[in-house]
Design a protein around this motif. Sequence first.
Motif, short mmCIF file in Angstrom:
data_model
loop_
_atom_site.label_atom_id
_atom_site.label_comp_id
_atom_site.label_asym_id
_atom_site.label_seq_id
_atom_site.Cartn_x
_atom_site.Cartn_y
_atom_site.Cartn_z
N GLU A 1 14.40 -14.29 4.49
CA GLU A 1 14.31 -15.79 4.14
C GLU A 1 13.68 -16.10 2.73
O GLU A 1 14.22 -16.73 2.11
N LEU A 2 12.56 -15.40 2.76
CA LEU A 2 11.70 -15.90 1.46
C LEU A 2 12.57 -15.41 0.12
O LEU A 2 12.48 -15.88 -0.76
N ALA A 3 13.05 -14.10 0.21
CA ALA A 3 13.82 -13.51 -0.91
C ALA A 3 14.91 -14.42 -1.12
O ALA A 3 15.34 -14.53 -2.30
N ALA A 4 15.53 -14.82 -0.32
CA ALA A 4 16.91 -15.91 -0.32
C ALA A 4 16.42 -17.21 -1.10
O ALA A 4 17.05 -17.82 -1.88
N THR A 5 15.18 -17.67 -0.41
CA THR A 5 14.50 -18.78 -1.10
C THR A 5 14.28 -18.45 -2.47
O THR A 5 14.26 -19.56 -3.35
N PHE B 1 9.92 -13.52 -6.06
CA PHE B 1 9.24 -12.70 -4.79
C PHE B 1 9.70 -11.34 -4.79
O PHE B 1 11.02 -11.03 -4.72
N ALA B 2 8.73 -10.38 -4.45
CA ALA B 2 9.17 -9.15 -4.48
C ALA B 2 8.66 -8.78 -2.97
O ALA B 2 7.43 -8.70 -2.53
N ALA B 3 9.69 -8.19 -2.19
CA ALA B 3 9.32 -8.01 -0.88
C ALA B 3 8.42 -6.99 -0.75
O ALA B 3 8.79 -5.76 -1.42
N PRO B 4 7.40 -6.88 0.03
CA PRO B 4 6.50 -5.51 0.47
C PRO B 4 7.48 -4.41 0.84
O PRO B 4 8.39 -4.55 1.56
N GLU B 5 7.21 -3.53 0.46
CA GLU B 5 7.61 -2.10 0.67
C GLU B 5 7.29 -1.66 2.06
O GLU B 5 8.33 -0.71 2.46
N LEU C 1 0.71 -12.75 -0.13
CA LEU C 1 0.58 -12.49 -1.51
C LEU C 1 2.00 -12.41 -2.40
O LEU C 1 2.09 -13.02 -3.34
N ALA C 2 2.98 -11.80 -1.69
CA ALA C 2 4.26 -11.94 -2.17
C ALA C 2 4.81 -13.37 -2.27
O ALA C 2 5.48 -13.73 -3.26
N ALA C 3 4.66 -13.97 -1.33
CA ALA C 3 5.01 -15.53 -1.39
C ALA C 3 4.42 -16.27 -2.20
O ALA C 3 4.75 -17.30 -2.88
N ARG C 4 3.12 -15.99 -2.56
CA ARG C 4 2.39 -16.71 -3.41
C ARG C 4 2.80 -16.53 -4.93
O ARG C 4 2.71 -17.35 -5.77
N SER C 5 3.54 -15.35 -5.14
CA SER C 5 3.53 -15.29 -6.43
C SER C 5 4.87 -15.79 -6.93
O SER C 5 5.08 -16.45 -7.93
N PHE C 6 5.91 -16.16 -6.08
CA PHE C 6 7.01 -16.86 -6.47
C PHE C 6 6.63 -18.50 -6.44
O PHE C 6 7.46 -19.19 -6.75
#
Length: 368
Positions: A129-133, A112-116, A101-106
């Motif tokens: 890696e997704l946050a950097a992307t 991208f908001a990393a899950p807590e 779901l977080a990856a779908r948002s960005f």
Amino acid sequence: MTDTLLIALFAFLGAAAAGLLGAFALRLTRHRSLVVSLSIVATVAVTAMLAGTLAVAWAMFLSPHDLTVVTTVVAMAAVVSLVTAMLLGRWVAARSRELTLAARSFGDGGTFAAPEAPATAELADLTRELAATSAKLDSSRMRERALETSRRELVAWISHDLRTPLAGLRAMSEALEDGVAVDSPRYLRQIRTEVERMNDMVGDLFELSRIHAGSLALTPTRVSVYDLVGDALAGADPLAREHGVRLVGGRIEEVPVEVDGKEMSRVLGNLLINAIRRTPADGTVAVAAHRAPDGVVLSVTDGCGGIPEEDLPRVFDTGWRGSHARTPPAGAGLGLAIVRGIVEAHAGRAEVRNVTGGCCFEVTLPPA
């Protein structure tokens, strides 16, 4: 020794049979949830132990009571293993869904908001890696928006700058054609001036298009920075005299660089022309060159009064002309964009910073 080998053989055969069945089951369910796969793995582990135990027990002719005890113990282990595997699978699957779901948002244009919630090491690596992307995509979107904005401004300003001289040329040509021009030589000189200015503008557009298309062909040669700056100062001296600006080039080290002399002369010429036009009369434009740890630095310092901090990142954008009037001789805002393009084609960088009373443009080139 023979009994031990037989026990090992029977245990291996029973475990191998369970393993083959498990592998077949994993292949059939390879597209299913991770919970199913972990459950199959746990079941295979316990079944392999049970099959080996039963094979050995059958070979050893254990009593029915002993066989029941062994089977009960293995069954309890199977239940605990299966429950543990299912809990682990559900936890990993839940973390995977949150990450999806977080990856779908960005992916839809957001950030991208990393899950807590805590995750496994592999999912944590994937999250980083997704946050950097996402950060790279945000930067790319910002550059794309800035480029689109500069392109729109460029089209508007070029249209304005072309329409004004064209209107003047049309009026002067009609006056000459109708024979109402009082001073025909002056009209002709003005027409030539406007044509030359438009030719320079078209030349800048062509140069910028080559830079953006990556077709700027360079012919690097080893030259002295002292000679480059000297030629540029000589070429800009008439314009400086016309504007009452004093050119200073006293701090120039004789260091070699490997550059295309013609293109670098254009870089210095653009910087000097820009500095002279923005410096008030009786002001000073200073040129310096020195060797730095990361290359050779050429700087042009003017007396323009400085650039607003919010505009500094846009100075080298295509079409940027600051807050000055968008009328001649302000130009089309292509000179500094061409400077950055040529410098970057030489594997260098162009920067600007405010100094007391003006700003300093610096060009850093790789050492020869």
